[in-house]
Design a protein around this motif. Structure first.
Motif, PDB file in Angstrom:
ATOM      1  N   MET A  99      61.865  40.583  97.189  1.00 59.13           N
ATOM      2  CA  MET A  99      62.539  41.307  96.113  1.00 59.13           C
ATOM      3  C   MET A  99      62.266  40.691  94.744  1.00 59.13           C
ATOM      4  O   MET A  99      62.728  41.193  93.726  1.00 59.13           O
ATOM      5  N   HIS A 100      61.537  39.585  94.731  1.00 56.64           N
ATOM      6  CA  HIS A 100      61.255  38.827  93.509  1.00 56.64           C
ATOM      7  C   HIS A 100      62.534  38.386  92.799  1.00 56.64           C
ATOM      8  O   HIS A 100      62.590  38.315  91.564  1.00 56.64           O
ATOM      9  N   LYS A 101      63.553  38.060  93.596  1.00 61.04           N
ATOM     10  CA  LYS A 101      64.760  37.464  93.036  1.00 61.04           C
ATOM     11  C   LYS A 101      64.472  35.999  92.718  1.00 61.04           C
ATOM     12  O   LYS A 101      63.750  35.321  93.442  1.00 61.04           O
ATOM     13  N   LYS A 102      65.057  35.499  91.647  1.00 57.40           N
ATOM     14  CA  LYS A 102      64.874  34.090  91.309  1.00 57.40           C
ATOM     15  C   LYS A 102      65.624  33.216  92.308  1.00 57.40           C
ATOM     16  O   LYS A 102      66.809  33.441  92.577  1.00 57.40           O
ATOM     17  N   VAL A 103      64.921  32.222  92.862  1.00 62.31           N
ATOM     18  CA  VAL A 103      65.528  31.297  93.805  1.00 62.31           C
ATOM     19  C   VAL A 103      65.149  29.872  93.415  1.00 62.31           C
ATOM     20  O   VAL A 103      63.969  29.544  93.284  1.00 62.31           O
ATOM     21  N   LEU A 104      66.171  29.045  93.214  1.00 64.65           N
ATOM     22  CA  LEU A 104      65.991  27.626  92.908  1.00 64.65           C
ATOM     23  C   LEU A 104      66.441  26.821  94.111  1.00 64.65           C
ATOM     24  O   LEU A 104      67.602  26.918  94.535  1.00 64.65           O
ATOM     25  N   GLY A 105      65.538  26.024  94.687  1.00 63.08           N
ATOM     26  CA  GLY A 105      65.874  25.189  95.829  1.00 63.08           C
ATOM     27  C   GLY A 105      65.961  23.728  95.435  1.00 63.08           C
ATOM     28  O   GLY A 105      65.055  23.212  94.774  1.00 63.08           O
ATOM     29  N   ILE A 106      67.052  23.065  95.830  1.00 61.35           N
ATOM     30  CA  ILE A 106      67.282  21.667  95.500  1.00 61.35           C
ATOM     31  C   ILE A 106      67.261  20.829  96.788  1.00 61.35           C
ATOM     32  O   ILE A 106      68.047  21.079  97.702  1.00 61.35           O
ATOM     33  N   CYS A 107      66.385  19.827  96.862  1.00 61.82           N
ATOM     34  CA  CYS A 107      66.276  18.908  97.995  1.00 61.82           C
ATOM     35  C   CYS A 107      66.049  19.676  99.301  1.00 61.82           C
ATOM     36  O   CYS A 107      64.978  20.215  99.514  1.00 61.82           O
ATOM     37  N   PHE A 108      67.044  19.758 100.190  1.00 61.12           N
ATOM     38  CA  PHE A 108      66.921  20.599 101.383  1.00 61.12           C
ATOM     39  C   PHE A 108      66.511  22.015 100.990  1.00 61.12           C
ATOM     40  O   PHE A 108      65.690  22.649 101.670  1.00 61.12           O
ATOM     41  N   GLY A 109      67.089  22.531  99.909  1.00 58.96           N
ATOM     42  CA  GLY A 109      66.765  23.883  99.447  1.00 58.96           C
ATOM     43  C   GLY A 109      65.297  24.015  99.081  1.00 58.96           C
ATOM     44  O   GLY A 109      64.664  25.044  99.358  1.00 58.96           O
ATOM     45  N   GLY A 191      54.823  32.022  91.449  1.00 58.57           N
ATOM     46  CA  GLY A 191      55.022  33.007  90.393  1.00 58.57           C
ATOM     47  C   GLY A 191      56.059  32.539  89.397  1.00 58.57           C
ATOM     48  O   GLY A 191      56.101  31.364  89.031  1.00 58.57           O
ATOM     49  N   ASP A 192      56.923  33.467  88.994  1.00 58.39           N
ATOM     50  CA  ASP A 192      57.992  33.098  88.057  1.00 58.39           C
ATOM     51  C   ASP A 192      59.366  33.257  88.705  1.00 58.39           C
ATOM     52  O   ASP A 192      60.384  33.268  88.017  1.00 58.39           O
ATOM     53  N   HIS A 193      59.390  33.344  90.074  1.00 60.73           N
ATOM     54  CA  HIS A 193      60.683  33.601  90.711  1.00 60.73           C
ATOM     55  C   HIS A 193      61.086  32.565  91.762  1.00 60.73           C
ATOM     56  O   HIS A 193      62.221  32.606  92.243  1.00 60.73           O
ATOM     57  N   ILE A 194      60.202  31.625  92.095  1.00 62.46           N
ATOM     58  CA  ILE A 194      60.535  30.585  93.072  1.00 62.46           C
ATOM     59  C   ILE A 194      60.305  29.220  92.444  1.00 62.46           C
ATOM     60  O   ILE A 194      59.228  28.946  91.900  1.00 62.46           O
ATOM     61  N   LEU A 195      61.315  28.355  92.511  1.00 62.71           N
ATOM     62  CA  LEU A 195      61.192  26.986  92.019  1.00 62.71           C
ATOM     63  C   LEU A 195      61.872  26.035  93.000  1.00 62.71           C
ATOM     64  O   LEU A 195      63.043  26.219  93.343  1.00 62.71           O
TER      65      LEU A 195
END
Length: 263
Positions: A99-109, A191-195
Motif C-alpha cells: 500500500m506504500h504506507k510509511k513504516v519505520l522499524g526500530i531495532c526488532f522492528g 523507496g520513500d516509504h520504508i525506513l
C-alpha cells in the motif's frame, strides 16, 4: 480500534514489547516514550494509537487505510522467530509495503521489516551491542532517499543500541544508508516509504541503564559488557534530537521542515 475526531495526521505504534515496570512507572509505558520522541507538541495536529502486536492485537484493513504511518518497536523476541504474532506482523508489513504506507522499524522492528520484505536476519557473529555506537551516514545513496534533502545531517551520529541480532541480507530494492564498525546495516530504506533503524532513537540513557540491570539479572549479558556500556553512557551523549528529527522527517514527509544540526 475505532478512529475518532479530526486530525491532520494519524499514526500507529505496533508495539512488539510489553511495558517494563520501570518504563511504566516513569513514563506511563513505551507508547508514551515513542509519542514523546516522534509526535508533535501540538496534539491536535496528529493522533497516535497503539496496537500491542506482541499480545495479538492488530489493526484490520479498514483501520490501516486511516493511518499516515506506522512505527514498529523493539522487542525481546527474535525477528526470525516463528511465533504466531510475529508471522502475522510479517503479513501486515507486507500489506503496508504493498500500500506504500510509511513504516519505520526500530531495532526488532528494523529486523522484522527486513524479514517480512524478503531479507534475512539472525544472530550477530560479534555478540551483543549495548550502549552508545557511532553510526556513519552514507552520502552517495540514490536521489529518491529522503536524507538527501537534509543537507545538514552530520556524517556520523551516536545512537543508543541494545541488540544481539542484526540484518544479514537486505530485501530486493533496499539500500543501506548507515553502518557502524560493528553492524553493517544500521539503517536501510526502500523507496520513500520504508525506513529501518537498528538503534534506539527513542531511548533515553535511564531507560537503557534499567534495561542493562534487567539483562544482568537474567544472566543475558556478562558483567564486563554491562560495565563497558555504562562507562560510555557516563562520558558521552547520544544524538537523540537529530535521530528523532530524522524519524519525524521520514514519517511526516517534512524533510526541509526538520533540519538536522548536531549540537
Amino acid at each position: 480500534m475505532e478512529l475518532e475526531g479530526e486530525y491532520k495526521r494519524r499514526y500507529a505504534l505496533l508495539l512488539a514489547a510489553r511495558d517494563s515496570e520501570y518504563v511504566k512507572n516513569v513514563y506511563g509505558g513505551y507508547f508514551n516514550v515513542f509519542v514523546a520522541a516522534f509526535g508533535e507538541e501540538e496534539e491536535e495536529e496528529e493522533r497516535w494509537d497503539v496496537y500491542r502486536v506482541v499480545d495479538g492485537e492488530f489493526p484490520d484493513v479498514n483501520e490501516i487505510q486511516g493511518y499516515d504511518g506506522f512505527v514498529v518497536s523493539g522487542s525481546p523476541y527474535d525477528a526470525y522467530g516463528e511465533d504466531n504474532w510475529i508471522l502475522e506482523l510479517c503479513c501486515l508489513l507486507q500489506t503496508l509495503d504493498s500500500m506504500h504506507k510509511k513504516v519505520l522499524g526500530i531495532c526488532f522492528g528494523h529486523q522484522v521489516l527486513c524479514r517480512a520484505l524478503g531479507g534475512k536476519v539472525g544472530k550477530s557473529n560479534s555478540g551483543w551491542d549495548i550502549g552508545l555506537r557511532k553510526v556513519n551516514i552514507v552520502k552517495d545513496f540514490s536521489p529518491c532517499s529522503f536524507l538527501e534533502t537534509m543537507a545538514e545531517t552530520p556524517p556520523a551520529l551516536t545512537i543508543i543500541e541494545c541488540h544481539q541480532d542484526e540484518v544479514w541480507e537486505l530485501p530486493t530494492g533496499a539500500e543501506v544508508i548507515a553502518f557502524s564498525d560493528k553492524t553493517g546495516v544500521e539503517m536501510f530504506v526502500i523507496g520513500d516509504h520504508i525506513l529501518g533503524i537498528q538503534g534506539h532513537p527513542e531511548y533515553s540513557k535511564d531507560i537503557l541503564n534499567n534495561l542493562i540491570d534487567r539483562l544482568l539479572c537474567q544472566d543475558s549479558i556478562e558483567t564486563e559488557v554491562a560495565k563497558e556500556a555504562r562507562t560510555k553512557l557516563e562520558i558521552e551523549e547520544p544524538d537523540r534530537k537529530c535521530w528523532q528529527e530524522i524519524c519525524k522527517a521520514f514519517l511526516k514527509g517534512l524533510w526541509n521542515g526538520y533540519p538536522c544540526i548536531k549540537q
